[in-house]
Scaffold this active site. Structure first.
Site, PDB file in Angstrom:
ATOM      1  N   CYS A 251       0.732  -1.475   0.180  1.00 25.24           N
ATOM      2  CA  CYS A 251      -0.203  -0.025   0.218  1.00 25.24           C
ATOM      3  C   CYS A 251       1.105   0.950   0.156  1.00 25.24           C
ATOM      4  CB  CYS A 251      -1.037   0.162   1.332  1.00 25.24           C
ATOM      5  SG  CYS A 251      -1.915  -1.139   1.710  1.00 25.24           S
ATOM      6  N   PRO A 254       1.660   7.547   0.191  1.00 26.31           N
ATOM      7  CA  PRO A 254       2.751   8.619  -0.926  1.00 26.31           C
ATOM      8  C   PRO A 254       3.693   8.712  -1.945  1.00 26.31           C
ATOM      9  CG  PRO A 254       2.334   9.664   0.844  1.00 26.31           C
ATOM     10  CD  PRO A 254       1.943   8.445   0.978  1.00 26.31           C
ATOM     11  N   LYS A 257       8.679   5.573   1.845  1.00 30.93           N
ATOM     12  CA  LYS A 257       8.866   3.956   2.731  1.00 30.93           C
ATOM     13  C   LYS A 257       9.387   4.212   0.482  1.00 30.93           C
ATOM     14  CE  LYS A 257       5.602   4.407   6.110  1.00 30.93           C
ATOM     15  NZ  LYS A 257       4.737   5.184   6.397  1.00 30.93           N
ATOM     16  N   GLU A 275      -0.661   0.538  -5.123  1.00 26.98           N
ATOM     17  CA  GLU A 275      -1.419   1.109  -4.840  1.00 26.98           C
ATOM     18  C   GLU A 275      -3.128   1.145  -5.880  1.00 26.98           C
ATOM     19  OE1 GLU A 275      -3.786   4.018  -2.728  1.00 26.98           O
ATOM     20  OE2 GLU A 275      -1.586   3.179  -2.260  1.00 26.98           O
ATOM     21  N   ASP A 322       1.965  -1.549   4.855  1.00 25.30           N
ATOM     22  CA  ASP A 322       1.424  -0.178   5.845  1.00 25.30           C
ATOM     23  C   ASP A 322      -0.047   0.358   5.551  1.00 25.30           C
ATOM     24  OD1 ASP A 322       2.440   2.323   7.884  1.00 25.30           O
ATOM     25  OD2 ASP A 322       2.273   2.749   5.223  1.00 25.30           O
ATOM     26  N   CYS A 380       0.118   3.879  11.859  1.00 20.09           N
ATOM     27  CA  CYS A 380       0.840   5.308  12.595  1.00 20.09           C
ATOM     28  C   CYS A 380      -0.624   4.768  12.957  1.00 20.09           C
ATOM     29  CB  CYS A 380       0.290   6.316  11.472  1.00 20.09           C
ATOM     30  SG  CYS A 380      -1.043   6.871  10.494  1.00 20.09           S
TER      31      CYS A 380
END
Length: 512
Positions: A251, A254, A257, A275, A322, A380
Protein backbone atom coordinates in the site's frame (compact mmCIF):
# COMPACT_ATOMS: atom_id res chain seq x y z
CA UNK A 1 -41.59 57.18 -18.28
CA UNK A 2 -42.07 54.79 -15.39
CA UNK A 3 -39.71 52.27 -16.93
CA UNK A 4 -37.09 54.93 -17.59
CA UNK A 5 -37.38 56.21 -14.04
CA UNK A 6 -36.98 52.72 -12.66
CA UNK A 7 -33.83 52.22 -14.65
CA UNK A 8 -32.40 55.54 -13.61
CA UNK A 9 -33.16 54.85 -9.93
CA UNK A 10 -30.61 52.02 -9.82
CA UNK A 11 -27.61 53.22 -7.78
CA UNK A 12 -24.52 53.87 -9.82
CA UNK A 13 -21.20 52.53 -8.63
CA UNK A 14 -18.94 55.14 -7.08
CA UNK A 15 -16.03 56.54 -9.02
CA UNK A 16 -13.64 54.85 -6.59
CA UNK A 17 -15.36 51.48 -7.13
CA UNK A 18 -15.27 51.89 -10.93
CA UNK A 19 -11.60 52.83 -10.77
CA UNK A 20 -10.85 49.85 -8.50
CA UNK A 21 -12.65 47.45 -10.87
CA UNK A 22 -10.99 48.80 -14.00
CA UNK A 23 -7.43 49.24 -12.75
CA UNK A 24 -4.81 46.61 -13.39
CA UNK A 25 -4.34 44.28 -10.36
CA UNK A 26 -1.01 44.43 -8.53
CA UNK A 27 1.33 41.45 -8.21
CA UNK A 28 0.26 40.97 -4.58
CA UNK A 29 -3.42 40.95 -5.55
CA UNK A 30 -2.81 38.44 -8.34
CA UNK A 31 -0.82 36.24 -5.97
CA UNK A 32 -3.60 36.36 -3.36
CA UNK A 33 -6.21 35.57 -6.02
CA UNK A 34 -4.39 32.40 -7.18
CA UNK A 35 -3.52 31.38 -3.62
CA UNK A 36 -7.23 31.40 -2.74
CA UNK A 37 -7.98 29.13 -5.73
CA UNK A 38 -5.17 26.73 -4.86
CA UNK A 39 -6.27 26.70 -1.23
CA UNK A 40 -9.87 25.95 -2.28
CA UNK A 41 -8.74 22.88 -4.28
CA UNK A 42 -6.73 21.54 -1.36
CA UNK A 43 -9.58 22.29 1.05
CA UNK A 44 -12.02 20.37 -1.15
CA UNK A 45 -9.76 17.27 -1.14
CA UNK A 46 -9.28 17.54 2.63
CA UNK A 47 -12.98 17.95 3.45
CA UNK A 48 -14.12 15.23 1.03
CA UNK A 49 -11.52 12.82 2.39
CA UNK A 50 -12.56 13.63 5.95
CA UNK A 51 -16.25 13.13 5.18
CA UNK A 52 -15.57 9.76 3.51
CA UNK A 53 -12.94 8.76 6.13
CA UNK A 54 -10.56 8.02 3.27
CA UNK A 55 -8.13 10.89 2.80
CA UNK A 56 -6.10 11.22 -0.39
CA UNK A 57 -3.33 12.74 1.74
CA UNK A 58 -2.68 14.88 4.78
CA UNK A 59 -3.04 18.66 4.60
CA UNK A 60 0.73 19.06 4.44
CA UNK A 61 1.23 16.43 1.76
CA UNK A 62 -1.50 17.96 -0.43
CA UNK A 63 -0.18 21.50 -0.07
CA UNK A 64 3.46 20.64 -0.56
CA UNK A 65 2.83 18.50 -3.62
CA UNK A 66 4.29 19.64 -6.95
CA UNK A 67 0.95 20.94 -8.28
CA UNK A 68 0.72 23.79 -5.72
CA UNK A 69 2.90 26.79 -6.62
CA UNK A 70 2.38 29.27 -3.78
CA UNK A 71 2.89 26.72 -1.00
CA UNK A 72 3.37 28.98 2.01
CA UNK A 73 0.32 31.18 1.35
CA UNK A 74 -1.83 28.17 0.42
CA UNK A 75 -0.87 26.24 3.54
CA UNK A 76 -1.64 29.22 5.79
CA UNK A 77 -5.01 29.81 4.10
CA UNK A 78 -6.08 26.16 4.36
CA UNK A 79 -5.07 25.82 8.02
CA UNK A 80 -6.60 29.12 9.11
CA UNK A 81 -9.82 28.48 7.20
CA UNK A 82 -10.15 25.03 8.80
CA UNK A 83 -9.48 26.51 12.23
CA UNK A 84 -12.27 29.07 11.72
CA UNK A 85 -14.56 26.74 9.74
CA UNK A 86 -17.26 26.21 12.43
CA UNK A 87 -17.52 29.99 12.82
CA UNK A 88 -17.56 30.57 9.04
CA UNK A 89 -20.36 28.02 8.55
CA UNK A 90 -22.43 29.61 11.33
CA UNK A 91 -21.95 33.08 9.86
CA UNK A 92 -22.93 31.98 6.33
CA UNK A 93 -26.01 30.18 7.62
CA UNK A 94 -27.07 33.17 9.72
CA UNK A 95 -26.47 35.67 6.90
CA UNK A 96 -28.43 33.47 4.42
CA UNK A 97 -26.64 34.93 1.40
CA UNK A 98 -25.66 31.80 -0.49
CA UNK A 99 -27.70 30.50 -3.38
CA UNK A 100 -27.24 27.16 -5.18
CA UNK A 101 -24.65 28.65 -7.56
CA UNK A 102 -22.25 29.65 -4.80
CA UNK A 103 -22.87 26.53 -2.71
CA UNK A 104 -21.28 24.55 -5.55
CA UNK A 105 -18.09 26.50 -4.81
CA UNK A 106 -18.37 26.29 -1.03
CA UNK A 107 -14.65 25.67 -0.41
CA UNK A 108 -13.70 28.87 -2.25
CA UNK A 109 -16.48 30.69 -0.35
CA UNK A 110 -15.03 29.50 2.97
CA UNK A 111 -11.57 30.75 1.98
CA UNK A 112 -12.82 34.19 0.93
CA UNK A 113 -15.05 34.63 4.00
CA UNK A 114 -12.05 33.82 6.18
CA UNK A 115 -10.05 36.54 4.43
CA UNK A 116 -12.89 39.07 4.73
CA UNK A 117 -13.65 38.47 8.42
CA UNK A 118 -10.32 37.36 9.90
CA UNK A 119 -7.55 37.67 7.32
CA UNK A 120 -6.33 40.29 4.92
CA UNK A 121 -8.48 43.02 3.43
CA UNK A 122 -9.66 41.97 -0.04
CA UNK A 123 -9.92 44.63 -2.72
CA UNK A 124 -12.61 44.61 -5.42
CA UNK A 125 -9.95 43.35 -7.80
CA UNK A 126 -10.58 39.62 -8.03
CA UNK A 127 -13.06 37.07 -9.28
CA UNK A 128 -16.84 37.03 -9.15
CA UNK A 129 -16.84 35.20 -5.82
CA UNK A 130 -14.78 37.93 -4.17
CA UNK A 131 -17.03 40.68 -5.58
CA UNK A 132 -20.18 38.81 -4.49
CA UNK A 133 -19.00 38.38 -0.88
CA UNK A 134 -17.45 41.83 -0.50
CA UNK A 135 -20.81 43.27 -1.55
CA UNK A 136 -22.32 41.42 1.43
CA UNK A 137 -19.56 42.22 3.89
CA UNK A 138 -21.92 44.10 6.24
CA UNK A 139 -24.27 41.10 6.43
CA UNK A 140 -21.32 38.79 7.24
CA UNK A 141 -20.01 41.10 9.96
CA UNK A 142 -23.49 41.48 11.45
CA UNK A 143 -23.92 37.67 11.57
CA UNK A 144 -20.52 37.37 13.28
CA UNK A 145 -21.53 39.95 15.90
CA UNK A 146 -24.74 37.98 16.62
CA UNK A 147 -22.69 34.79 17.00
CA UNK A 148 -20.46 36.47 19.59
CA UNK A 149 -23.53 37.51 21.57
CA UNK A 150 -25.11 34.07 21.20
CA UNK A 151 -21.97 32.30 22.47
CA UNK A 152 -21.60 34.86 25.29
CA UNK A 153 -18.02 35.74 24.45
CA UNK A 154 -16.48 39.19 24.18
CA UNK A 155 -13.93 38.77 21.40
CA UNK A 156 -13.05 36.77 18.31
CA UNK A 157 -10.08 35.33 20.22
CA UNK A 158 -12.43 33.89 22.85
CA UNK A 159 -14.66 32.45 20.12
CA UNK A 160 -11.83 30.60 18.36
CA UNK A 161 -9.92 29.66 21.50
CA UNK A 162 -11.37 26.15 21.48
CA UNK A 163 -10.06 25.59 17.95
CA UNK A 164 -6.50 26.68 18.65
CA UNK A 165 -4.03 23.93 17.60
CA UNK A 166 -1.93 22.24 20.32
CA UNK A 167 1.67 23.22 20.74
CA UNK A 168 3.57 20.45 18.97
CA UNK A 169 7.31 20.95 19.37
CA UNK A 170 8.32 18.00 17.24
CA UNK A 171 11.88 18.02 15.86
CA UNK A 172 12.16 18.38 12.12
CA UNK A 173 13.40 15.11 10.57
CA UNK A 174 14.79 14.65 7.08
CA UNK A 175 15.86 11.40 5.50
CA UNK A 176 18.82 11.66 3.15
CA UNK A 177 18.06 10.05 -0.20
CA UNK A 178 21.29 8.12 -0.71
CA UNK A 179 20.42 7.60 -4.37
CA UNK A 180 21.22 11.28 -4.88
CA UNK A 181 23.21 12.51 -1.88
CA UNK A 182 25.72 11.42 0.73
CA UNK A 183 24.62 11.65 4.38
CA UNK A 184 27.73 13.57 5.48
CA UNK A 185 27.43 16.00 2.55
CA UNK A 186 23.78 16.69 3.37
CA UNK A 187 24.72 17.14 7.03
CA UNK A 188 27.37 19.69 6.05
CA UNK A 189 25.05 21.57 3.68
CA UNK A 190 22.14 21.81 6.14
CA UNK A 191 24.58 22.68 8.92
CA UNK A 192 25.38 25.96 7.16
CA UNK A 193 21.93 27.27 8.18
CA UNK A 194 20.66 25.03 10.96
CA UNK A 195 21.69 23.01 13.98
CA UNK A 196 21.64 19.45 12.69
CA UNK A 197 22.72 16.02 13.94
CA UNK A 198 22.53 12.40 12.86
CA UNK A 199 19.83 10.21 14.35
CA UNK A 200 20.98 7.45 16.70
CA UNK A 201 18.60 4.82 15.26
CA UNK A 202 18.09 5.34 11.52
CA UNK A 203 21.49 5.75 9.78
CA UNK A 204 20.35 8.10 6.98
CA UNK A 205 18.11 10.33 9.14
CA UNK A 206 19.03 13.88 10.21
CA UNK A 207 17.41 15.76 13.11
CA UNK A 208 16.86 19.53 13.10
CA UNK A 209 15.21 21.87 15.66
CA UNK A 210 11.38 22.09 15.87
CA UNK A 211 9.63 24.48 13.47
CA UNK A 212 12.52 24.35 10.97
CA UNK A 213 10.98 25.10 7.57
CA UNK A 214 12.75 23.22 4.79
CA UNK A 215 9.97 23.02 2.22
CA UNK A 216 11.72 25.45 -0.14
CA UNK A 217 15.25 24.23 0.57
CA UNK A 218 17.15 23.16 -2.59
CA UNK A 219 17.95 19.72 -1.13
CA UNK A 220 14.23 19.07 -0.62
CA UNK A 221 13.20 20.47 -3.99
CA UNK A 222 15.69 18.31 -5.89
CA UNK A 223 14.93 15.12 -3.95
CA UNK A 224 18.28 14.85 -2.16
CA UNK A 225 16.45 14.76 1.19
CA UNK A 226 12.87 13.88 2.06
CA UNK A 227 10.84 15.37 4.90
CA UNK A 228 9.98 12.21 6.80
CA UNK A 229 9.40 11.52 10.48
CA UNK A 230 11.68 9.27 12.49
CA UNK A 231 9.09 6.56 13.16
CA UNK A 232 8.05 6.51 9.51
CA UNK A 233 11.71 6.17 8.48
CA UNK A 234 12.12 3.17 10.79
CA UNK A 235 9.69 1.04 8.76
CA UNK A 236 11.75 0.48 5.59
CA UNK A 237 14.91 0.21 7.69
CA UNK A 238 13.32 -2.65 9.65
CA UNK A 239 12.43 -4.52 6.45
CA UNK A 240 16.09 -4.07 5.39
CA UNK A 241 15.90 -5.51 1.85
CA UNK A 242 19.23 -6.36 0.24
CA UNK A 243 20.39 -4.98 -3.12
CA UNK A 244 19.17 -7.21 -5.94
CA UNK A 245 16.05 -8.47 -4.11
CA UNK A 246 12.52 -8.25 -5.45
CA UNK A 247 10.33 -6.38 -2.96
CA UNK A 248 6.61 -5.59 -2.81
CA UNK A 249 5.29 -2.41 -1.19
CA UNK A 250 1.65 -3.38 -0.70
CA UNK A 251 0.00 0.00 0.00
CA UNK A 252 2.64 2.40 -1.19
CA UNK A 253 1.29 5.94 -1.75
CA UNK A 254 2.45 8.62 -1.13
CA UNK A 255 5.73 6.75 -1.62
CA UNK A 256 8.20 7.95 1.03
CA UNK A 257 8.73 4.43 2.35
CA UNK A 258 8.87 3.07 -1.21
CA UNK A 259 11.74 5.30 -2.26
CA UNK A 260 13.46 4.61 1.07
CA UNK A 261 13.42 0.92 0.12
CA UNK A 262 15.00 1.82 -3.23
CA UNK A 263 17.77 3.73 -1.44
CA UNK A 264 18.43 0.82 0.93
CA UNK A 265 18.68 -1.46 -2.12
CA UNK A 266 21.07 1.05 -3.77
CA UNK A 267 18.79 1.20 -6.79
CA UNK A 268 19.35 -2.50 -7.56
CA UNK A 269 16.77 -5.24 -7.79
CA UNK A 270 13.07 -4.49 -8.22
CA UNK A 271 10.31 -2.88 -6.16
CA UNK A 272 6.64 -3.33 -7.06
CA UNK A 273 4.73 -0.38 -5.59
CA UNK A 274 1.06 -1.33 -5.37
CA UNK A 275 -1.61 1.33 -4.85
CA UNK A 276 -5.38 1.04 -5.22
CA UNK A 277 -6.45 4.69 -5.06
CA UNK A 278 -6.07 6.33 -8.48
CA UNK A 279 -5.87 9.82 -6.97
CA UNK A 280 -2.87 8.74 -4.90
CA UNK A 281 -1.13 7.07 -7.85
CA UNK A 282 -0.03 10.43 -9.26
CA UNK A 283 1.42 11.45 -5.90
CA UNK A 284 3.29 8.14 -5.77
CA UNK A 285 4.67 8.61 -9.28
CA UNK A 286 5.77 12.16 -8.44
CA UNK A 287 7.62 10.89 -5.34
CA UNK A 288 9.35 8.15 -7.34
CA UNK A 289 10.35 10.62 -10.05
CA UNK A 290 11.74 13.08 -7.49
CA UNK A 291 13.78 10.36 -5.78
CA UNK A 292 15.56 9.34 -8.98
CA UNK A 293 14.83 5.64 -8.29
CA UNK A 294 14.79 3.55 -11.47
CA UNK A 295 13.96 0.15 -9.97
CA UNK A 296 10.37 0.92 -8.91
CA UNK A 297 7.40 -0.39 -10.91
CA UNK A 298 4.09 1.31 -9.99
CA UNK A 299 1.15 -1.09 -10.05
CA UNK A 300 -2.36 0.38 -9.95
CA UNK A 301 -4.44 -2.30 -8.28
CA UNK A 302 -5.70 -3.94 -5.11
CA UNK A 303 -3.00 -5.79 -3.15
CA UNK A 304 -5.58 -8.33 -1.96
CA UNK A 305 -6.29 -9.26 -5.59
CA UNK A 306 -2.65 -10.15 -6.32
CA UNK A 307 -2.23 -13.89 -6.78
CA UNK A 308 0.75 -15.15 -4.73
CA UNK A 309 1.09 -18.08 -7.15
CA UNK A 310 1.43 -15.75 -10.16
CA UNK A 311 4.92 -16.29 -11.70
CA UNK A 312 5.49 -12.52 -11.75
CA UNK A 313 5.50 -12.58 -7.91
CA UNK A 314 7.45 -15.82 -7.49
CA UNK A 315 10.70 -14.02 -6.59
CA UNK A 316 9.26 -11.55 -4.06
CA UNK A 317 11.48 -11.90 -0.98
CA UNK A 318 10.25 -9.03 1.20
CA UNK A 319 6.91 -7.26 1.65
CA UNK A 320 6.26 -3.92 3.32
CA UNK A 321 2.65 -3.67 4.45
CA UNK A 322 1.63 -0.22 5.71
CA UNK A 323 -2.17 -0.49 5.27
CA UNK A 324 -4.91 2.07 5.74
CA UNK A 325 -5.34 2.83 9.43
CA UNK A 326 -7.02 5.34 11.72
CA UNK A 327 -3.92 7.57 11.81
CA UNK A 328 -4.52 8.08 15.53
CA UNK A 329 -0.79 8.27 16.24
CA UNK A 330 -0.09 11.19 13.91
CA UNK A 331 -3.14 13.43 14.27
CA UNK A 332 -1.05 16.38 15.48
CA UNK A 333 1.48 16.11 12.64
CA UNK A 334 -1.25 15.58 10.02
CA UNK A 335 -3.20 18.55 11.50
CA UNK A 336 -6.23 16.25 11.83
CA UNK A 337 -7.38 18.24 14.87
CA UNK A 338 -8.46 20.93 12.37
CA UNK A 339 -10.84 18.58 10.54
CA UNK A 340 -14.61 18.60 11.19
CA UNK A 341 -14.62 14.90 12.15
CA UNK A 342 -12.16 15.54 14.98
CA UNK A 343 -14.63 17.83 16.69
CA UNK A 344 -17.59 15.44 16.34
CA UNK A 345 -16.14 11.92 16.73
CA UNK A 346 -14.87 10.53 20.00
CA UNK A 347 -14.09 7.00 18.86
CA UNK A 348 -15.57 5.53 15.70
CA UNK A 349 -15.71 1.93 16.89
CA UNK A 350 -17.31 0.57 13.74
CA UNK A 351 -14.67 2.17 11.56
CA UNK A 352 -11.88 0.69 13.70
CA UNK A 353 -13.44 -2.77 13.39
CA UNK A 354 -13.58 -2.47 9.60
CA UNK A 355 -10.00 -1.26 9.44
CA UNK A 356 -8.84 -4.07 11.68
CA UNK A 357 -10.62 -6.68 9.54
CA UNK A 358 -8.93 -5.34 6.41
CA UNK A 359 -5.53 -5.19 8.15
CA UNK A 360 -5.77 -8.83 9.27
CA UNK A 361 -6.73 -9.93 5.77
CA UNK A 362 -3.90 -7.93 4.18
CA UNK A 363 -1.28 -9.29 6.61
CA UNK A 364 -2.43 -12.88 6.10
CA UNK A 365 -2.21 -12.30 2.35
CA UNK A 366 1.33 -10.90 2.61
CA UNK A 367 2.48 -13.98 4.54
CA UNK A 368 1.17 -16.29 1.82
CA UNK A 369 3.67 -15.32 -0.91
CA UNK A 370 5.85 -18.42 -1.38
CA UNK A 371 9.34 -16.90 -1.64
CA UNK A 372 8.88 -14.17 0.98
CA UNK A 373 11.46 -14.18 3.77
CA UNK A 374 10.63 -10.89 5.54
CA UNK A 375 7.33 -9.09 6.11
CA UNK A 376 6.94 -5.79 7.95
CA UNK A 377 3.52 -4.70 9.19
CA UNK A 378 3.25 -1.08 10.30
CA UNK A 379 0.59 1.49 11.18
CA UNK A 380 0.55 5.08 12.38
CA UNK A 381 -2.07 4.13 14.95
CA UNK A 382 -1.99 3.80 18.73
CA UNK A 383 -5.04 1.52 18.90
CA UNK A 384 -4.51 -2.03 20.13
CA UNK A 385 -7.24 -3.28 17.78
CA UNK A 386 -5.14 -2.21 14.77
CA UNK A 387 -1.83 -3.35 16.19
CA UNK A 388 -1.33 -6.12 18.76
CA UNK A 389 -4.75 -7.63 18.05
CA UNK A 390 -3.95 -7.91 14.34
CA UNK A 391 -0.60 -9.62 15.03
CA UNK A 392 -2.10 -11.95 17.64
CA UNK A 393 -4.87 -13.10 15.27
CA UNK A 394 -2.47 -13.78 12.37
CA UNK A 395 0.34 -15.33 14.44
CA UNK A 396 -0.87 -18.96 14.14
CA UNK A 397 -1.02 -18.60 10.34
CA UNK A 398 2.42 -16.98 10.28
CA UNK A 399 3.84 -19.87 12.33
CA UNK A 400 2.30 -22.40 9.93
CA UNK A 401 4.08 -20.64 7.06
CA UNK A 402 7.38 -20.83 8.97
CA UNK A 403 7.50 -17.20 10.15
CA UNK A 404 8.58 -15.91 13.53
CA UNK A 405 8.38 -12.47 15.15
CA UNK A 406 11.82 -10.84 15.40
CA UNK A 407 12.74 -7.77 17.46
CA UNK A 408 13.39 -4.70 15.29
CA UNK A 409 15.85 -2.10 16.65
CA UNK A 410 16.62 -3.92 19.93
CA UNK A 411 18.01 -0.72 21.45
CA UNK A 412 14.57 0.92 21.18
CA UNK A 413 12.95 1.00 24.62
CA UNK A 414 9.22 1.04 23.78
CA UNK A 415 7.66 -2.32 22.94
CA UNK A 416 4.24 -3.81 22.23
CA UNK A 417 1.46 -4.01 24.80
CA UNK A 418 1.89 -7.28 26.72
CA UNK A 419 -1.37 -8.89 25.61
CA UNK A 420 0.20 -12.08 24.25
CA UNK A 421 3.43 -14.02 24.57
CA UNK A 422 5.93 -12.55 22.12
CA UNK A 423 4.61 -8.97 22.21
CA UNK A 424 8.03 -7.84 23.46
CA UNK A 425 9.20 -8.31 19.85
CA UNK A 426 6.86 -5.56 18.64
CA UNK A 427 7.92 -1.91 18.39
CA UNK A 428 5.86 1.11 19.40
CA UNK A 429 6.51 4.84 19.41
CA UNK A 430 4.54 7.19 21.63
CA UNK A 431 2.64 10.19 20.17
CA UNK A 432 3.57 12.37 23.15
CA UNK A 433 7.07 11.29 24.15
CA UNK A 434 8.22 10.47 20.60
CA UNK A 435 5.89 12.97 18.87
CA UNK A 436 4.61 10.15 16.63
CA UNK A 437 2.56 7.07 17.40
CA UNK A 438 3.74 4.20 15.21
CA UNK A 439 3.60 0.42 15.44
CA UNK A 440 5.99 -2.00 13.68
CA UNK A 441 6.07 -5.80 13.57
CA UNK A 442 8.70 -7.85 11.73
CA UNK A 443 8.07 -11.42 10.56
CA UNK A 444 11.07 -13.44 9.36
CA UNK A 445 11.19 -16.99 7.98
CA UNK A 446 12.78 -19.25 10.60
CA UNK A 447 15.32 -20.50 8.05
CA UNK A 448 16.59 -16.89 7.80
CA UNK A 449 16.32 -16.03 11.48
CA UNK A 450 20.08 -15.99 12.18
CA UNK A 451 20.78 -13.55 9.35
CA UNK A 452 17.92 -11.37 10.54
CA UNK A 453 19.24 -11.29 14.11
CA UNK A 454 22.69 -10.25 12.94
CA UNK A 455 21.17 -7.62 10.68
CA UNK A 456 19.09 -6.16 13.51
CA UNK A 457 21.84 -6.45 16.14
CA UNK A 458 19.90 -8.94 18.24
CA UNK A 459 22.28 -11.86 18.64
CA UNK A 460 24.22 -11.84 21.94
CA UNK A 461 22.94 -8.35 22.74
CA UNK A 462 22.61 -7.89 26.53
CA UNK A 463 20.82 -4.59 25.99
CA UNK A 464 18.04 -6.45 24.18
CA UNK A 465 17.68 -8.87 27.08
CA UNK A 466 17.51 -6.11 29.68
CA UNK A 467 14.97 -4.21 27.55
CA UNK A 468 12.75 -7.30 27.43
CA UNK A 469 13.04 -7.77 31.19
CA UNK A 470 12.07 -4.13 31.81
CA UNK A 471 9.14 -4.58 29.42
CA UNK A 472 7.75 -7.53 31.40
CA UNK A 473 8.48 -5.98 34.77
CA UNK A 474 6.72 -2.76 33.82
CA UNK A 475 3.55 -4.50 32.64
CA UNK A 476 3.61 -7.57 34.87
CA UNK A 477 0.28 -6.59 36.45
CA UNK A 478 -1.53 -6.75 33.10
CA UNK A 479 -1.38 -10.43 32.26
CA UNK A 480 1.01 -12.51 34.36
CA UNK A 481 0.01 -15.77 32.74
CA UNK A 482 1.11 -14.60 29.31
CA UNK A 483 4.33 -12.85 30.29
CA UNK A 484 5.84 -14.96 33.07
CA UNK A 485 7.53 -17.57 30.87
CA UNK A 486 9.29 -15.11 28.49
CA UNK A 487 10.68 -13.29 31.53
CA UNK A 488 12.12 -16.57 32.85
CA UNK A 489 13.63 -17.37 29.47
CA UNK A 490 15.17 -13.90 29.33
CA UNK A 491 16.90 -14.50 32.67
CA UNK A 492 18.21 -17.88 31.53
CA UNK A 493 19.42 -16.36 28.29
CA UNK A 494 21.27 -13.67 30.23
CA UNK A 495 23.07 -16.29 32.37
CA UNK A 496 23.98 -18.23 29.20
CA UNK A 497 25.31 -15.04 27.63
CA UNK A 498 27.64 -14.17 30.53
CA UNK A 499 28.91 -17.75 30.64
CA UNK A 500 29.74 -17.49 26.94
CA UNK A 501 31.62 -14.21 27.50
CA UNK A 502 33.57 -15.80 30.40
CA UNK A 503 34.52 -18.80 28.23
CA UNK A 504 35.81 -16.49 25.45
CA UNK A 505 37.88 -14.47 27.90
CA UNK A 506 39.35 -17.70 29.36
CA UNK A 507 40.35 -18.87 25.88
CA UNK A 508 41.98 -15.54 25.08
CA UNK A 509 43.95 -15.68 28.36
CA UNK A 510 45.23 -19.18 27.54
CA UNK A 511 46.31 -18.05 24.06
CA UNK A 512 48.25 -15.16 25.55
Amino acid sequence: MVRKKALSSKPKPSAAAEKSENRRPSNAERSAYFARREAAKVLRSVLQGDAQRHAVGSIKSLVYGPSVKNKKATFALVCQTLKHLPIIKNVLESAAILNSKWKRQEELIYIIVYDILFGQEISLVGGDAEKFLIGRKNALQSALAKLLVGKKVRSIEDLIDFYQPPDVSKPCCVRVNTLKADVDCALLELGKQFTVRKDDIVPDLLILPPHTDLHNHPLVLNGSVFLQGKASSMVAAVLAPKPGWEVLDACSAPGNKTVHLAALMRGKGKIIACELNKDRIKRLEDTVRLSGATNIEVLHGDFLNLNPKDPSFSKIRAILLDPSCSGSGTTAQRLDYLLPSHATDVTDTERLKKLSAFQKKALAHALSFPAVERVVYSTCSVNQIENEDVIMSVLPLATSHGFQLVTPFPQWHRRGLPVFRGSENLLRTDPIEDQEGFFIALFVKKSNINDSEEQNGIRNNPRTISTQKRHFKRYSHVNRKNILMPAVYSGALKIWYFRLILQRRTRRTKLV
